[in-house]
Design an enzyme around this catalytic site. Structure first.
Site, PDB file in Angstrom:
ATOM      1  CB  CYS A   1       3.311  10.446   1.198  1.00 46.43           C
ATOM      2  SG  CYS A   1       1.577  10.909   1.327  1.00 46.43           S
TER       3      CYS A   1
ATOM      4  CG  HIS B   1       8.410   7.962   5.595  1.00 48.22           C
ATOM      5  ND1 HIS B   1       8.148   7.793   4.267  1.00 48.22           N
ATOM      6  CD2 HIS B   1       7.274   7.601   6.243  1.00 48.22           C
ATOM      7  CE1 HIS B   1       6.900   7.379   4.096  1.00 48.22           C
ATOM      8  NE2 HIS B   1       6.344   7.260   5.289  1.00 48.22           N
TER       9      HIS B   1
ATOM     10  NE  ARG C   1      -1.137   2.499   2.907  1.00 54.45           N
ATOM     11  CZ  ARG C   1      -0.603   3.608   3.383  1.00 54.45           C
ATOM     12  NH1 ARG C   1      -0.581   4.717   2.652  1.00 54.45           N
ATOM     13  NH2 ARG C   1      -0.060   3.645   4.595  1.00 54.45           N
ATOM     14  CG  ASP C   2       3.183   4.322   3.025  1.00 55.47           C
ATOM     15  OD1 ASP C   2       3.066   5.208   2.166  1.00 55.47           O
ATOM     16  OD2 ASP C   2       3.591   4.541   4.179  1.00 55.47           O
TER      17      ASP C   2
ATOM     18  CG  ASN D   1       7.056   3.766   4.198  1.00 53.12           C
ATOM     19  OD1 ASN D   1       6.769   4.036   3.047  1.00 53.12           O
ATOM     20  ND2 ASN D   1       6.260   4.021   5.213  1.00 53.12           N
TER      21      ASN D   1
ATOM     22  CG  HIS E   1       4.166   4.936   9.172  1.00 48.04           C
ATOM     23  ND1 HIS E   1       3.424   3.978   8.525  1.00 48.04           N
ATOM     24  CD2 HIS E   1       4.651   5.731   8.199  1.00 48.04           C
ATOM     25  CE1 HIS E   1       3.458   4.186   7.220  1.00 48.04           C
ATOM     26  NE2 HIS E   1       4.198   5.250   6.991  1.00 48.04           N
TER      27      HIS E   1
HETATM   28  P1  HMG Z   1     -13.033  14.691  -2.423  1.00 48.00           P
HETATM   29  O1  HMG Z   1     -12.674  15.091  -3.797  1.00 48.00           O
HETATM   30  O2  HMG Z   1     -13.202  15.763  -1.392  1.00 48.00           O
HETATM   31  O3  HMG Z   1     -14.261  13.707  -2.459  1.00 48.00           O
HETATM   32  O4  HMG Z   1     -11.907  13.704  -1.902  1.00 48.00           O
HETATM   33  P2  HMG Z   1     -15.808  13.943  -2.266  1.00 48.00           P
HETATM   34  O5  HMG Z   1     -16.185  13.376  -0.925  1.00 48.00           O
HETATM   35  O6  HMG Z   1     -16.162  15.371  -2.566  1.00 48.00           O
HETATM   36  O7  HMG Z   1     -16.389  13.035  -3.451  1.00 48.00           O
HETATM   37  C1  HMG Z   1     -16.073  13.311  -4.801  1.00 48.00           C
HETATM   38  C2  HMG Z   1     -16.293  12.082  -5.654  1.00 48.00           C
HETATM   39  O8  HMG Z   1     -15.419  11.053  -5.216  1.00 48.00           O
HETATM   40  C3  HMG Z   1     -17.695  11.489  -5.571  1.00 48.00           C
HETATM   41  O9  HMG Z   1     -17.993  10.955  -6.861  1.00 48.00           O
HETATM   42  C4  HMG Z   1     -17.547  10.335  -4.601  1.00 48.00           C
HETATM   43  O10 HMG Z   1     -18.470   9.286  -4.783  1.00 48.00           O
HETATM   44  C5  HMG Z   1     -16.161   9.856  -4.940  1.00 48.00           C
HETATM   45  P3  HMG Z   1     -18.899  11.741  -7.908  1.00 48.00           P
HETATM   46  O11 HMG Z   1     -20.209  11.915  -7.207  1.00 48.00           O
HETATM   47  O12 HMG Z   1     -18.181  13.046  -8.172  1.00 48.00           O
HETATM   48  O13 HMG Z   1     -18.903  10.820  -9.074  1.00 48.00           O
HETATM   49  N1  HMG Z   1     -15.530   9.158  -3.810  1.00 48.00           N
HETATM   50  C6  HMG Z   1     -14.989   7.933  -3.844  1.00 48.00           C
HETATM   51  N2  HMG Z   1     -14.849   7.026  -4.833  1.00 48.00           N
HETATM   52  C7  HMG Z   1     -14.272   5.847  -4.515  1.00 48.00           C
HETATM   53  N3  HMG Z   1     -13.827   5.538  -3.265  1.00 48.00           N
HETATM   54  C8  HMG Z   1     -13.929   6.422  -2.263  1.00 48.00           C
HETATM   55  C9  HMG Z   1     -14.539   7.665  -2.555  1.00 48.00           C
HETATM   56  N4  HMG Z   1     -14.803   8.740  -1.788  1.00 48.00           N
HETATM   57  C10 HMG Z   1     -15.401   9.650  -2.550  1.00 48.00           C
HETATM   58  N5  HMG Z   1     -13.498   6.110  -1.042  1.00 48.00           N
HETATM   59  C11 HMG Z   1     -11.263  11.806  -0.573  1.00 48.00           C
HETATM   60  C12 HMG Z   1     -11.954  13.149  -0.591  1.00 48.00           C
HETATM   61  C13 HMG Z   1     -11.074  11.424   0.873  1.00 48.00           C
HETATM   62  C14 HMG Z   1     -12.133  10.805  -1.289  1.00 48.00           C
HETATM   63  C15 HMG Z   1      -9.889  11.969  -1.298  1.00 48.00           C
HETATM   64  O14 HMG Z   1      -9.222  13.031  -0.749  1.00 48.00           O
HETATM   65  C16 HMG Z   1      -9.025  10.742  -1.224  1.00 48.00           C
HETATM   66  O15 HMG Z   1      -9.353   9.684  -1.768  1.00 48.00           O
HETATM   67  N6  HMG Z   1      -7.853  10.865  -0.537  1.00 48.00           N
HETATM   68  C17 HMG Z   1      -6.957   9.749  -0.358  1.00 48.00           C
HETATM   69  C18 HMG Z   1      -5.513  10.177  -0.497  1.00 48.00           C
HETATM   70  C19 HMG Z   1      -4.587   9.054  -0.151  1.00 48.00           C
HETATM   71  O16 HMG Z   1      -4.900   7.866  -0.217  1.00 48.00           O
HETATM   72  N7  HMG Z   1      -3.335   9.420   0.263  1.00 48.00           N
HETATM   73  C20 HMG Z   1      -2.333   8.505   0.633  1.00 48.00           C
HETATM   74  C21 HMG Z   1      -2.598   7.778   1.956  1.00 48.00           C
HETATM   75  S1  HMG Z   1      -2.183   8.572   3.465  1.00 48.00           S
HETATM   76  C22 HMG Z   1      -0.508   8.362   3.664  1.00 48.00           C
HETATM   77  O17 HMG Z   1       0.125   7.961   2.726  1.00 48.00           O
HETATM   78  C23 HMG Z   1       0.106   8.588   4.997  1.00 48.00           C
HETATM   79  C24 HMG Z   1       0.360   7.264   5.730  1.00 48.00           C
HETATM   80  O18 HMG Z   1       1.044   6.345   4.889  1.00 48.00           O
HETATM   81  C25 HMG Z   1       1.184   7.485   6.989  1.00 48.00           C
HETATM   82  C26 HMG Z   1       2.380   8.400   6.848  1.00 48.00           C
HETATM   83  O19 HMG Z   1       3.366   8.033   6.178  1.00 48.00           O
HETATM   84  O20 HMG Z   1       2.296   9.489   7.438  1.00 48.00           O
HETATM   85  C27 HMG Z   1      -0.934   6.607   6.158  1.00 48.00           C
HETATM   86 MG    MG Z   2       4.436   6.079   5.064  1.00 46.43          MG
END
Ligand code: HMG
Ligand code: MG
Length: 314
Positions: A254, A223, A28-29, A263, A221
């Site tokens: 990220c 990096h 995933r990450d 990581n 966690h």
């Molecule tokens: P948004 O654009 O604000 O979404 O994004 P929304 O709620 O306004 O919805 C817009 C559209 O997206 C809608 O569709 C929803 O149905 C659809 P439309 O009506 O326009 O056709 N939608 C989805 N579709 C599929 N699956 C879903 C989903 N949700 C809404 N779950 C949102 C908000 C949260 C969805 C977006 O910002 C997002 O997906 N963000 C994820 C980013 C991400 O994954 N980043 C990496 C992970 S975090 C990380 O790496 C840190 C970590 O590893 C730890 C560290 O290292 O610190 C954990």
């Molecule tokens: Mg990470």
């Protein structure tokens, strides 16, 4: 000097846990930031090989918006390909109700929500303020708990943030408490851009302990941007933490934090833990072979020092 067959000599040190659970985040990450899409069969094989190497928690994918993380748009295909691996926990990232519906529909048993300690990263990663993101997670966590799922709460930017600089410990503790109060079973403290040093880790863990969060519920966690991930891990183990996130071969970064590099590499972690006589259940040789294989799939060598050292031995 190594011990036998590519393993370190074991010399125990006091004040450390006897066993560490490694929460493997490579699929995933590690992969989420890869520019070219890795075929779903390769991802499934990666997860199978990690499980065969003895990793019992392998974070499989994310049920996020595919436009935000195109690499993980195949979650619906991937999860059923690995969902029945015996004895392996396969957590998935879920940001909202839509994500939880998708995860539940495929029989996921464990999810993670992912909050930020800072406003800038909450906006970049979730298009929300910190408060709005927590409001989005609350019903997800409640519903997941009702379904008997285990819930992890990630917290990113626990030490420093590329836009906001150093992050005050109290700010981090406040969001941690909100995730715990919401019903998260476990917290994973993310040093998303790798700027933490050991004293800072100790200060945060002490403050969390003082706020009533047991160390058994905390994962770290790290990096390795500045080469501090292992030193920080050791500091956390000395504070009673026994769950450590790592990514096979040191894959990762990220997509929404440009300065984030890989990581902590799982092999580097296992080398240290093996040397300290701390049990992980992981076979370092099989894990290294998996990362060498994955590096071939990605077309570039693993940044892990241990992978490089062990794979250049023969
Ligand atoms: P948004 O654009 O604000 O979404 O994004 P929304 O709620 O306004 O919805 C817009 C559209 O997206 C809608 O569709 C929803 O149905 C659809 P439309 O009506 O326009 O056709 N939608 C989805 N579709 C599929 N699956 C879903 C989903 N949700 C809404 N779950 C949102 C908000 C949260 C969805 C977006 O910002 C997002 O997906 N963000 C994820 C980013 C991400 O994954 N980043 C990496 C992970 S975090 C990380 O790496 C840190 C970590 O590893 C730890 C560290 O290292 O610190 C954990
Ligand atoms: Mg990470």
């Amino acid at each position: 000097m190594t011990g036998t067959e590519g393993l370190p000599m074991t010399v125990r040190a006091p004040g450390l846990p006897p066993r560490v659970r490694i929460h493997e985040v490579g699929p995933r990450d590690g992969l989420q930031n890869e520019k070219s899409v890795v075929p779903v069969e390769v991802k499934a094989e990666f997860i199978r090989r990690l499980a065969a190497a003895g990793l019992t928690t392998v974070e499989a994918t994310s049920f996020v918006h595919p436009k935000w993380v195109p690499q993980l748009a195949d979650a619906e295909q991937l999860f059923p390909m690995v969902g029945d691996l015996p004895g392996v926990r396969l957590p998935v990232l879920v940001p909202n109700d839509r994500g939880l519906d998708r995860a539940l529909g495929l029989g996921a048993r464990e999810i993670a929500v992912f909050a930020s300690a800072t406003e800038s990263f909450a906006k970049a990663n979730l298009n929300r303020t910190v408060d709005e993101a927590l409001a989005m997670f609350a019903p997800v966590v409640t519903r997941a708990v009702e379904h008997g799922l285990r819930v992890r709460g990630y917290l990113s930017m626990c030490f420093g943030d590329p836009w906001e600089g150093p992050v005050p410990v109290e700010q981090v503790v406040t969001v941690c408490r909100r995730l715990i109060d919401m019903g998260c079973d476990e917290l994973s403290l993310g040093d998303t851009i790798g700027v933490a040093t050991a004293g800072h880790v100790r200060a945060l863990l002490t403050a969390l302990h003082d706020s009533g969060v047991a160390s058994s519920r905390i994962a770290v966690h790290f990096h390795d941007t500045y080469g501090q991930a292992l030193a920080n891990t050791l500091a956390a183990l000395q504070c009673g933490v026994s769950t450590v996130d790592a990514s096979a071969g040191g894959l990762g970064g990220c997509p929404y934090a440009k300065s984030a590099t890989g990581n902590l590499a799982t092999e580097d972690l296992v080398w240290m833990l093996d040397g300290l006589g701390i049990e992980t259940g992981v076979d370092l040789g099989r894990l290294t072979a998996t990362s060498v294989w994955m590096a071939e799939q990605l077309g570039r060598p693993s940044p892990s020092r241990t992978v490089r050292a062990l794979s250049h031995k023969e």
